[in-house]
Scaffold this motif. Structure first.
Motif, short mmCIF file in Angstrom:
data_model
loop_
_atom_site.label_atom_id
_atom_site.label_comp_id
_atom_site.label_asym_id
_atom_site.label_seq_id
_atom_site.Cartn_x
_atom_site.Cartn_y
_atom_site.Cartn_z
N PRO A 66 104.56 61.02 70.18
CA PRO A 66 105.04 61.10 71.58
C PRO A 66 104.07 61.86 72.48
CG PRO A 66 106.83 61.58 70.05
CD PRO A 66 105.58 61.57 69.25
N PHE A 67 103.49 62.96 71.97
CA PHE A 67 102.53 63.72 72.77
C PHE A 67 101.28 62.88 73.05
CE2 PHE A 67 103.95 68.26 71.39
CZ PHE A 67 105.11 68.09 72.12
N VAL A 68 100.81 62.16 72.03
CA VAL A 68 99.61 61.35 72.17
C VAL A 68 99.81 60.27 73.23
CG1 VAL A 68 98.10 59.69 71.01
CG2 VAL A 68 98.76 61.81 69.84
N ALA A 69 100.95 59.59 73.17
CA ALA A 69 101.24 58.54 74.15
C ALA A 69 101.27 59.11 75.56
CB ALA A 69 102.57 57.86 73.81
N ASP A 70 101.87 60.28 75.71
CA ASP A 70 101.96 60.91 77.02
C ASP A 70 100.59 61.37 77.52
OD1 ASP A 70 103.41 62.06 79.29
OD2 ASP A 70 102.95 64.00 78.38
N LEU A 71 99.81 61.99 76.63
CA LEU A 71 98.51 62.52 77.02
C LEU A 71 97.50 61.41 77.29
CD1 LEU A 71 98.32 65.54 74.56
CD2 LEU A 71 98.65 65.64 77.03
N GLU A 72 97.61 60.29 76.60
CA GLU A 72 96.70 59.17 76.87
C GLU A 72 96.94 58.59 78.26
OE1 GLU A 72 97.00 56.30 73.76
OE2 GLU A 72 95.68 57.41 72.40
N ASP A 73 98.17 58.70 78.75
CA ASP A 73 98.48 58.25 80.11
C ASP A 73 97.97 59.22 81.16
OD1 ASP A 73 99.72 55.95 79.27
OD2 ASP A 73 101.73 56.83 79.23
N LYS A 74 97.97 60.51 80.82
CA LYS A 74 97.65 61.55 81.81
C LYS A 74 96.20 62.01 81.77
CE LYS A 74 102.38 63.38 81.90
NZ LYS A 74 103.25 64.55 81.62
N LEU A 75 95.55 61.88 80.60
CA LEU A 75 94.19 62.41 80.46
C LEU A 75 93.22 61.29 80.12
CD1 LEU A 75 94.90 65.61 78.31
CD2 LEU A 75 94.69 65.44 80.80
N VAL A 102 82.67 68.91 77.02
CA VAL A 102 82.38 67.80 77.91
C VAL A 102 83.25 67.95 79.16
CG1 VAL A 102 82.54 65.30 78.21
CG2 VAL A 102 81.69 66.25 76.05
N ASP A 103 82.63 67.97 80.33
CA ASP A 103 83.34 68.21 81.58
C ASP A 103 84.07 66.95 82.04
OD1 ASP A 103 83.81 70.06 83.90
OD2 ASP A 103 82.85 68.39 84.96
N LEU A 104 85.40 66.97 81.95
CA LEU A 104 86.19 65.78 82.30
C LEU A 104 86.17 65.48 83.79
CD1 LEU A 104 89.41 66.02 80.06
CD2 LEU A 104 87.50 64.40 79.87
N ASP A 105 85.99 66.51 84.62
CA ASP A 105 86.03 66.31 86.06
C ASP A 105 84.90 65.42 86.55
OD1 ASP A 105 88.29 67.88 86.39
OD2 ASP A 105 87.14 69.73 86.61
N THR A 106 83.78 65.41 85.84
CA THR A 106 82.63 64.62 86.29
C THR A 106 82.23 63.55 85.29
OG1 THR A 106 81.12 66.26 85.31
CG2 THR A 106 81.71 66.55 87.62
N LEU A 107 83.02 63.38 84.24
CA LEU A 107 82.67 62.44 83.19
C LEU A 107 82.87 61.00 83.64
CD1 LEU A 107 81.85 62.08 80.22
CD2 LEU A 107 84.27 62.23 79.61
N ASN A 108 81.92 60.15 83.31
CA ASN A 108 82.08 58.72 83.58
C ASN A 108 81.59 57.95 82.36
OD1 ASN A 108 79.11 58.02 83.97
ND2 ASN A 108 79.37 59.57 85.58
N PRO A 109 82.05 56.72 82.19
CA PRO A 109 81.69 55.94 80.99
C PRO A 109 80.19 55.78 80.79
CG PRO A 109 83.50 54.89 82.17
CD PRO A 109 82.99 55.99 83.05
N SER A 110 79.44 55.61 81.87
CA SER A 110 78.00 55.39 81.72
C SER A 110 77.31 56.60 81.11
CB SER A 110 77.37 55.06 83.08
OG SER A 110 77.52 56.15 83.97
N TRP A 111 77.78 57.81 81.45
CA TRP A 111 77.17 59.01 80.85
C TRP A 111 77.43 59.04 79.35
CZ3 TRP A 111 79.07 63.35 78.28
CH2 TRP A 111 78.14 64.38 78.07
N LEU A 112 78.66 58.72 78.95
CA LEU A 112 78.98 58.70 77.53
C LEU A 112 78.14 57.65 76.79
CD1 LEU A 112 82.87 59.08 77.21
CD2 LEU A 112 81.11 60.65 76.40
N ILE A 113 77.91 56.53 77.43
CA ILE A 113 77.18 55.44 76.79
C ILE A 113 75.70 55.78 76.63
CG2 ILE A 113 76.42 53.04 77.07
CD1 ILE A 113 79.12 52.53 78.49
N PHE A 114 75.09 56.33 77.67
CA PHE A 114 73.64 56.53 77.66
C PHE A 114 73.20 57.92 77.20
CE2 PHE A 114 74.19 53.10 80.83
CZ PHE A 114 73.43 52.13 80.19
N SER A 115 74.12 58.88 77.14
CA SER A 115 73.72 60.22 76.69
C SER A 115 73.58 60.26 75.18
CB SER A 115 74.76 61.25 77.14
OG SER A 115 75.99 61.02 76.50
#
Length: 461
Positions: free
Chosen positions: A385-394, A246-259
């Motif tokens: 700790p990694f999960v908390a950090d990555l959820e903020d950044k990704l 899944v391409d994160l650069d172009t991903l938006n919530p609506s695509w995840l919902i309707f795809s």
């Protein structure tokens, strides 16, 4: 591409796989005739050995999938493919010999398997020289027209130029969307009838690659193309299909919902997955217990500290659980907190380098699978700790926790071992693809491909 149980398989790979299966049955039958003639035995009707031929072809074919003979590298390089074919056929002959020993009289004679092995290698190599030589040609590539001339269109152009690409871009159409990055793009105003233009250039698919779709979606053009019988796809769905992530650069919530994906039908898949996990983990623990005990003793002798390493990881729905592994690092490895593993990590012990390379340190995790906190297949669980950090950044990182974590996964077989936020981002794209599309078929494919990662441990740390 052909979509099989939500997973896309290139037409060329499917065609080559079918040819291989036919040739394997032929090799098994020829081997039977040769051996029967040698010992003066009656060949008999083929129906009497249909089950044996199917077993032989199926085991060899699965071994070929497992070691990567249908991967992009094997399709491009005859030398690479030949080496993988030799390993696959050798492993499958060993497996068939074990089956013959366990079920005497129900399978091939072991002497027949020797002939079948050499015949299979010869036929499969010839198959790749004849069929594989044209796999990368335009005959197997879909003709794609791209609506857009910006950065997204540029990415599609780069993707199409890869040797393993399954499509070729026949034209780019500039849709007056702002800055035009691709000079070769044809302005939309220069084309009177876009539907007729698509038909004339023989495009089988049109991809919408606009940088900004708000108030600029060319609905009239898309409708005309669609009514001409040409498939229309958006950029995110096209990238998911072609790259397996899944391409994160172009991903938006609506695509995840309707795809397509995250369907309710996965309840049955989850039940089947759990049944497999319990049966396989119980059997694997029984078979590998002596190996785990032996290496636990060696770990104790190699360095000071406990034989097993326990660590809290984040699992299904973000719930913490404890994972168990054979210790491969010094006891003070995380004295200053959890850190990414490094290449030639000085914290790894002498024995730890070996058990990490062949994945023996992962075997105790099978107990966690048996208890239900993990699965054999799923995203790799990370420390809190990694999960908390990555959820903020990704973005969307928390969505990977919507499926149970696993010992192996789609990211593990497709991306080298990574130890940075950027690597975590790339792996997240694969994890989201798995979470969105997982089925027992995809799990089986991942389990088979894990053998390739074990035999050729690229990037193990």
């Amino acid at each position: 591409m052909i979509r099989l149980f939500k997973h896309y398989i290139p037409h060329a790979v499917m065609l080559l796989g079918i040819f291989d299966l036919v040739l394997l049955v032929g090799a098994g039958e020829a081997a039977w005739h040769i051996r029967a003639t040698q010992i003066g035995s009656s060949v008999g009707p083929i129906a009497d050995r249909a089950g044996m031929l199917a077993l032989f072809a199926g085991v060899v074919w699965l071994a070929m999938i497992a070691v990567g003979t249908y991967g992009a590298d094997a399709l491009r390089s005859m030398r690479y493919a030949g080496a993988r074919l030799l390993v696959a056929v050798s492993l499958s002959i060993i497996a068939l010999s074990v089956i013959d020993f366990a079920l005497p009289g129900s399978t091939f004679w072991r002497s027949t398997l020797l002939y079948a092995m050499f015949l299979s290698i010869g036929l499969l190599v010839a198959d790749r020289m004849l069929v594989g030589s044209v796999i990368g040609t335009s005959a197997f590539r879909r003709r794609v027209l791209v609506l857009g001339a910006g950065e997204r269109a540029k990415r599609l152009k780069a993707l199409s130029e890869r040797p393993e690409s399954g499509f070729a871009v026949v034209s780019f159409i500039g849709m007056n969307e702002g800055t035009q990055v691709l000079e070769e793009a044809i302005p939309r105003g220069a084309i009177h009838d876009l539907g007729r233009f698509v038909e004339n250039i023989g495009a089988s698919e049109v991809v919408l690659a606009l940088e900004e779709r708000r108030n600029s979606l060319p609905l009239k053009d898309l409708l005309r193309i669609k009514t001409h019988g040409v498939h229309v796809n958006d950029f995110s769905s096209f990238m998911e299909r072609e790259t397996g992530r899944v391409d994160l650069d172009t991903l938006n919530p609506s695509w995840l919902i309707f795809s397509d994906g995250f369907s309710s039908g996965r309840m049955l898949s989850s039940a089947a997955k759990r049944v497999f996990d319990v049966a396989a983990s119980g059997l694997l623990l029984a078979l590998t217990f002596p190996l785990i005990a032996l290496f636990a003793l060696l770990v104790k002798l190699d360095s000071k500290g406990p034989a097993f390493f326990r660590q809290t990881r984040v699992g299904l729905y973000g719930q913490p659980f404890t994972v168990h592994k054979l210790r491969s690092m010094r006891t003070d490895a995380e004295a200053g907190g959890a850190n990414w593993a490094e290449k030639n990590d000085p914290r790894v012990t002498r024995l730890g380098k070996f058990i990490r390379k062949v994945r023996i340190d992962e075997l105790p995790q099978v107990w966690t699978v048996l208890t239900g906190r993990m699965s054999f297949v799923g995203p790799r669980p990370e420390v809190p700790p990694f999960v908390a950090d990555l959820e903020d950044k990704l973005p969307y990182y928390a969505e990977r926790h919507m499926v149970k974590p696993g010992i192996t996964g789609w990211a593990q077989i497709n991306y080298p071992y990574g130890a940075s936020v950027e690597d975590a981002r790339c792996k997240l794209e694969y994890d989201l693809y798995y979470a969105k599309n997982y089925t027992p078929f995809l799990d089986l494919l991942i389990l088979l491909q894990t053998l390739r990662v074990v035999l050729w441990p690229e990037g193990a740390r």
